[in-house]
Design a protein around this motif. Structure first.
Motif, PDB file in Angstrom:
ATOM      1  N   VAL A 250       0.870  -1.172   0.000  1.00 22.03           N
ATOM      2  CA  VAL A 250       0.000   0.000   0.000  1.00 22.03           C
ATOM      3  C   VAL A 250       0.910   1.226   0.000  1.00 22.03           C
ATOM      4  CG1 VAL A 250      -1.707   1.295   1.355  1.00 22.03           C
ATOM      5  CG2 VAL A 250      -1.819  -1.219   1.274  1.00 22.03           C
ATOM      6  N   THR A 276      -6.726  -4.740   4.320  1.00 20.59           N
ATOM      7  CA  THR A 276      -5.319  -4.447   4.589  1.00 20.59           C
ATOM      8  C   THR A 276      -4.776  -5.395   5.643  1.00 20.59           C
ATOM      9  OG1 THR A 276      -5.832  -2.117   4.215  1.00 20.59           O
ATOM     10  CG2 THR A 276      -3.712  -2.588   5.241  1.00 20.59           C
ATOM     11  N   GLN A 283       2.073  -2.790   5.326  1.00 20.12           N
ATOM     12  CA  GLN A 283       0.695  -2.943   4.852  1.00 20.12           C
ATOM     13  C   GLN A 283       0.591  -3.303   3.360  1.00 20.12           C
ATOM     14  OE1 GLN A 283      -1.445   0.550   6.077  1.00 20.12           O
ATOM     15  NE2 GLN A 283      -1.710  -0.311   8.136  1.00 20.12           N
ATOM     16  N   HIS A 285      -2.378  -4.909   0.199  1.00 20.50           N
ATOM     17  CA  HIS A 285      -3.692  -5.403  -0.226  1.00 20.50           C
ATOM     18  C   HIS A 285      -3.440  -6.680  -1.019  1.00 20.50           C
ATOM     19  CE1 HIS A 285      -5.442  -1.779   1.129  1.00 20.50           C
ATOM     20  NE2 HIS A 285      -5.316  -1.041   0.027  1.00 20.50           N
TER      21      HIS A 285
END
Ligand code: GLC
Length: 714
Positions: A250, A276, A283, A285
Motif C-alpha cells: 500500500v 489491509t 501494509q 492489499h
C-alpha cells in the motif's frame, strides 16, 4: 445429493451446491449410484465421512503433507498455511491436496473437491478408523475404482488434466538464496560456478531484487542495468528467476497499487473497502485472484520482468501468508504496555508472549476478507485453498501471452489440485534437517498422485545451517527430482556446493553432472508421465505386494526403469536396500559407470559421499549423455545406453524442442530401442526419429554379470 459418471468411469457424488474449483475438467454425465461413503451432515455445518480401516489397509496420497508414503497414524489438514516449522506435530502445510487411495484387499481412490478446511484423522485417534471432517456441506466427492493402485492414480490424473510442462532448461540445476543482496553477489555466484566448472542452469532471485518489497519493481540501487544483466547471463544459458509475492504494498504513487485500486482488483473487508494486512513491506492489499479480470491484470504485470528477458518466476506467500493485521498487533502492544512494571505470573506471562507469538496467519484473518466468486462474495476462509491456485493461474495466463509460445518456469508455494495445470510447486520452508531429506523422498510419489510433477524440495534445507555431508546426501537424492533447486534462508550458513571445502565441492559437482548425464531420461520420463497419466515416482508397493515392498518408505521407482535408494542419515557409509526383483546396481564414476547384478532380497549397499548410485530393473534400458554446463550446451549426438537384458528390454526415449508448446500437437521425437537376447549375442533394434542423435553406444549386462559394449551409427 446428485450423482454423475465421468467418461473414464469415475463416480461423482454432489452434495449441496459446490463452488467450481477448477480441479476436474472431465464432463459429468447424469447417472444413478448408491453411495459408497455416506457423509453425515452435522448441525454445525460440517460433514463427516468415516472409513473403516482393516489392519492391512494402507492410505496413499494427500500430496505435500508431512508423514509417510503410507498416511496411517497421523492427522492432516487441508488449509494452505505458511508453516515455516515442519515439526512432527504439524498438520497443515502449503498445499491442499485432497486425493487419497485406501488400499487393502481392494483399492479405492477418493477426491474431495472442496476449497476450505478438511481434517483427516487417518487411524490416529482410533486405530481402525479414518475420520474425515469437511468444514462445509457443499462439495463433490469423486470415487475412483480400479483393479490396481496404478489404474486408480492414472484415472485420477485423467480427470484433473495434464500437469504443467516447464521448458527443458527447467530440469537443470538451480542455485538460490534469500540474501543475495545485489547484482554483484549474484554475479559472484555465477562466476564461482563457472570457475569451478560446476554446471548451473540458473539463479533464483529472492525478494532482495525488489525495491522495498514491491511486486513488479526492481531496485535501481542494487540491480541497476537489470535487463543487460539478465541477457548477459542468458547468452551463456543461465536463467534468472525472480520471486513475486501475493501482497501488493500500500503506497500512494506505486503503479501496481494505484492500478489495483482503480481497477477494483483487491480483496474487500466487511465494509467493502480494500482489505489491509501486513506482510514483507508492512501494509499490503491482496489481489482478488478469483476475478477473471484481476487474473488478467496481475498476469499482465509480469511484463516488467519478461521485457528484461525473464522466462521464469516463483510465486510466494500465496496462502496468503499474513504477518499481522492492525487490530491484532495493536491488541498485543496494548497488552504489553498494560503489563509494564507488573509482577506477571506464569499465566499472564504466557498470555502476553502468545499474543505476539501467534500473530501470524490467524484463522480470524481469513474470515475477515472477501472474494468475489461469480456473483457472490465469499470469505477467504470459505474458498481459502484456491488463493495460491488462482494467483498461479493468473501468472500462467500472463506469461503465456507475454512469451508467445515459449514455455516458462513457474512455481508456487501454495496450491490445490487443479493448479498443477498452471505451474509446479516447491515444498516450502523446510530445514537443514536429516528428517526433511527423508520427507522429501516420501513426498515425491504423494505429490505425483495429486498431479504435481514439477516439484522438489529446497535442496540442503531452507532454514537452519546446512553442512557438507548433508548437502551431498541431499543432492544424491534431489538430482532425480524434476525441480532441482538449492535454496537457503537469510542468516543461515551459505550452502552453495563450493562453500564446504574441496571434497564437498567435487562430490557436489559430480552429482550435478550426473543430473545432466541423466537429463534425457528425466525429461523423457516427465513427458511420458504427463502424456500418459502415469506417476513418475512410484512407491514399491504400487508394483509389489509383499510386506517389505509395502514398508519401503525410503525407496522409490523412477519411471519403469530405475529404483532409487538414497542415504538420508548422518555418518552412514551405506544403507540396507530391499530389491523386490533382480536388479543391476549402477554406480557413476566420473563419466563412466560400473554395473553389478544383485539378486532380489535385502542387501547392504555401500554408498559413500563420493558415490552416485541407483538400481536398474531387470529387462530395462536407460539412456544418458555426456554432461555439460547447462541445457543449452548439452549434446545428445552420442547417446549412451545402459541396459540390463535378461530376455528382452525396450525403451522409448521421448524428446521434443524443449522450448515451445508444439509437443501438444504431437511434435516430438522418439527413439525406440529394443534389445533381445539371442543365442550368443544381443540383437539391437533402433527406430529413431530424433535428428540430434547420431550414434548410440551400448553397455549391456545380462543376469550372469556379462557385459557387452556395442556402437551403432545412425
Ligand atoms: C518465504 C519463501 C522462501 C523465501 C522467503 C523470502 O519464506 O518460502 O523461499 O526465501 O519467503 O522471500
Amino acid at each position: 445429493m446428485k450423482t454423475f459418471i465421468l467418461e473414464n468411469g469415475v463416480k461423482v457424488f454432489q452434495y449441496g451446491e459446490p463452488i467450481d474449483t477448477d480441479a476436474v475438467y472431465a464432463e459429468k454425465l447424469k447417472q444413478k449410484f448408491d453411495e459408497k461413503l455416506k457423509p453425515s451432515f452435522k448441525e454445525d455445518g460440517k460433514a463427516i465421512i468415516n472409513i473403516e480401516l482393516e489392519k492391512e489397509d494402507m492410505v496413499y496420497g494427500l500430496g505435500g503433507n508431512l508423514g509417510g508414503i503410507n498416511k496411517r497414524g497421523r492427522v492432516y489438514q487441508s488449509y494452505c498455511t505458511d508453516e515455516p516449522s515442519h515439526t512432527e506435530e504439524k498438520t497443515t502445510l502449503y498445499g491442499a491436496h485432497n486425493f487419497f487411495i485406501v488400499s487393502g484387499k481392494t483399492h479405492c481412490g477418493y477426491f474431495i473437491d472442496f476449497p476450505s478446511r478438511i481434517k483427516y484423522d487417518v487411524g490416529f485417534s482410533t486405530l481402525d478408523s479414518f475420520n474425515i471432517e469437511i468444514f462445509g456441506q457443499d462439495f463433490n466427492l469423486y470415487v475412483i475404482e480400479g483393479e490396481t493402485l496404478e489404474e486408480i492414480s492414472s484415472k485420477f490424473l485423467q480427470i484433473i488434466g495434464k500437469p504443467y510442462v516447464p521448458p527443458k532448461w527447467g530440469f537443470g540445476y538451480f542455485q538460490s538464496r534469500w540474501g543475495y543482496k545485489n547484482k554483484e553477489e549474484v554475479l559472484e555466484v555465477y562466476n564461482t560456478f563457472k570457475e569451478n566448472k560446476i554446471p548451473l542452469e540458473g539463479i533464483y532471485l529472492d525478494l532482495d531484487y525488489m525495491d522495498n518489497f514491491k511486486d513488479f519493481s526492481i531496485s535501481k540501487e542494487r540491480f541497476d542495468g537489470f535487463k543487460d544483466f539478465v541477457e548477459k547471463l542468458k547468452k551463456d544459458g543461465t536463467y534468472l528467476i525472480p520471486i513475486i509475492d501475493a501482497g501488493v504494498k500500500v503506497e500512494k504513487g506505486y503503479d501496481v497499487y494505484e492500478e489495483g485500486i482503480k481497477g477494483d482488483h483487491f480483496c474487500k473487508d466487511k465494509d467493502g473497502k480494500p482489505y489491509t494486512a501486513a506482510v514483507w513491506p508492512g501494509q499490503v492489499h491482496f489481489p482478488d485472484f478469483f476475478k477473471e479480470d484481476t487474473q488478467k491484470w496481475f498476469g499482465s504485470k509480469y511484463k516488467l520482468l519478461t521485457k528484461s528477458g525473464i522466462e521464469g518466476v516463483w510465486n510466494d506467500m500465496n496462502e496468503p501468508a499474513i504477518f499481522y493485521d492492525q487490530k491484532s498487533i495493536d491488541e498485543a502492544i496494548n497488552s504489553a504496555i498494560e503489563s509494564k512494571g507488573k509482577n506477571m505470573d506464569v499465566f499472564s506471562f504466557f498470555d502476553l508472549k502468545d499474543k505476539f507469538a501467534n500473530l501470524a496467519n490467524k484463522d480470524e484473518y481469513y474470515k475477515s476478507f472477501y472474494h468475489q466468486v461469480g456473483n457472490t462474495m465469499k470469505s477467504n476462509d470459505e474458498v481459502h485453498n484456491l488463493y495460491g491456485h488462482y494467483m498461479t493461474k493468473s501468472a500462467n495466463i500472463g506469461l503465456k501471452k507475454l512469451l508467445d509460445d515459449k514455455r516458462f518456469v513457474l512455481i508456487s508455494r501454495a496450491s490445490s489440485i487443479g493448479m498443477h495445470k498452471y505451474g509446479g510447486i516447491w515444498t516450502g520452508d523446510n530445514c537443514s534437517f536429516w528428517s526433511h531429506l527423508d520427507q522429501n523422498i516420501k513426498n515425491m510419489p504423494s505429490l505425483n498422485m495429486c498431479g504435481f510433477f514439477y516439484t522438489g524440495a529446497d535442496t540442503g534445507g531452507f532454514g537452519n545451517d546446512c553442512y557438507g555431508e548433508m548437502l551431498v546426501r541431499w543432492l544424491q537424492f534431489s538430482v532425480f527430482t524434476p525441480l532441482l533447486r538449492n535454496h537457503s534462508a537469510i542468516g543461515c550458513q551459505n550452502q552453495e556446493p563450493y562453500v564446504f571445502g574441496k571434497e564437498v565441492k567435487e562430490n557436489s559437482k559430480n552429482l550435478i553432472k550426473a543430473r545432466y548425464r541423466l537429463l534425457p531420461y528425466i525429461y523423457s520420463e516427465y513427458m511420458k508421465s504427463v502424456n500418459n497419466y502415469k506417476l513418475m515416482f512410484k512407491p514399491l508397493s504400487f508394483e509389489y505386494e509383499d510386506e517389505l515392498a509395502k514398508q519401503a518408505e525410503d525407496q522409490l521407482f523412477l519411471g519403469n526403469e530405475l529404483m532409487i535408494a538414497p542415504v538420508h542419515k548422518p555418518n552412514h557409509k551405506g544403507r540396507y536396500v530391499y530389491l523386490p526383483q533382480k536388479m543391476v546396481e549402477v554406480s557413476f564414476k566420473g563419466d563412466c559407470e560400473s554395473l553389478a547384478v544383485k539378486d532380489c532380497g535385502i542387501h547392504y549397499l555401500s554408498y559413500e559421499l563420493e558415490d552416485f548410485k541407483f538400481f536398474l530393473r531387470k529387462n530395462s534400458i536407460i539412456p544418458h549423455i555426456n554432461p555439460a554446463m547447462n541445457v543449452k550446451h548439452l549434446s545428445q549426438e552420442t547417446l549412451k545406453i545402459i541396459a540390463y537384458v535378461d530376455s528382452e528390454a525396450e525403451y522409448n526415449l521421448y524428446d521434443d524442442d524443449g522450448i515451445s508448446h508444439q509437443y501438444q500437437q504431437g511434435n516430438s521425437f522418439n527413439t525406440n530401442i529394443k534389445i533381445t537376447r539371442g543365442n550368443d549375442d544381443f540383437i539391437i533394434e533402433v527406430d529413431n526419429s530424433n535428428p540430434s542423435i547420431k550414434e548410440i553406444e551400448f553397455t549391456i549386462i545380462d543376469s550372469s554379470n556379462n557385459i557387452k559394449n556395442k556402437k551403432i551409427k545412425l
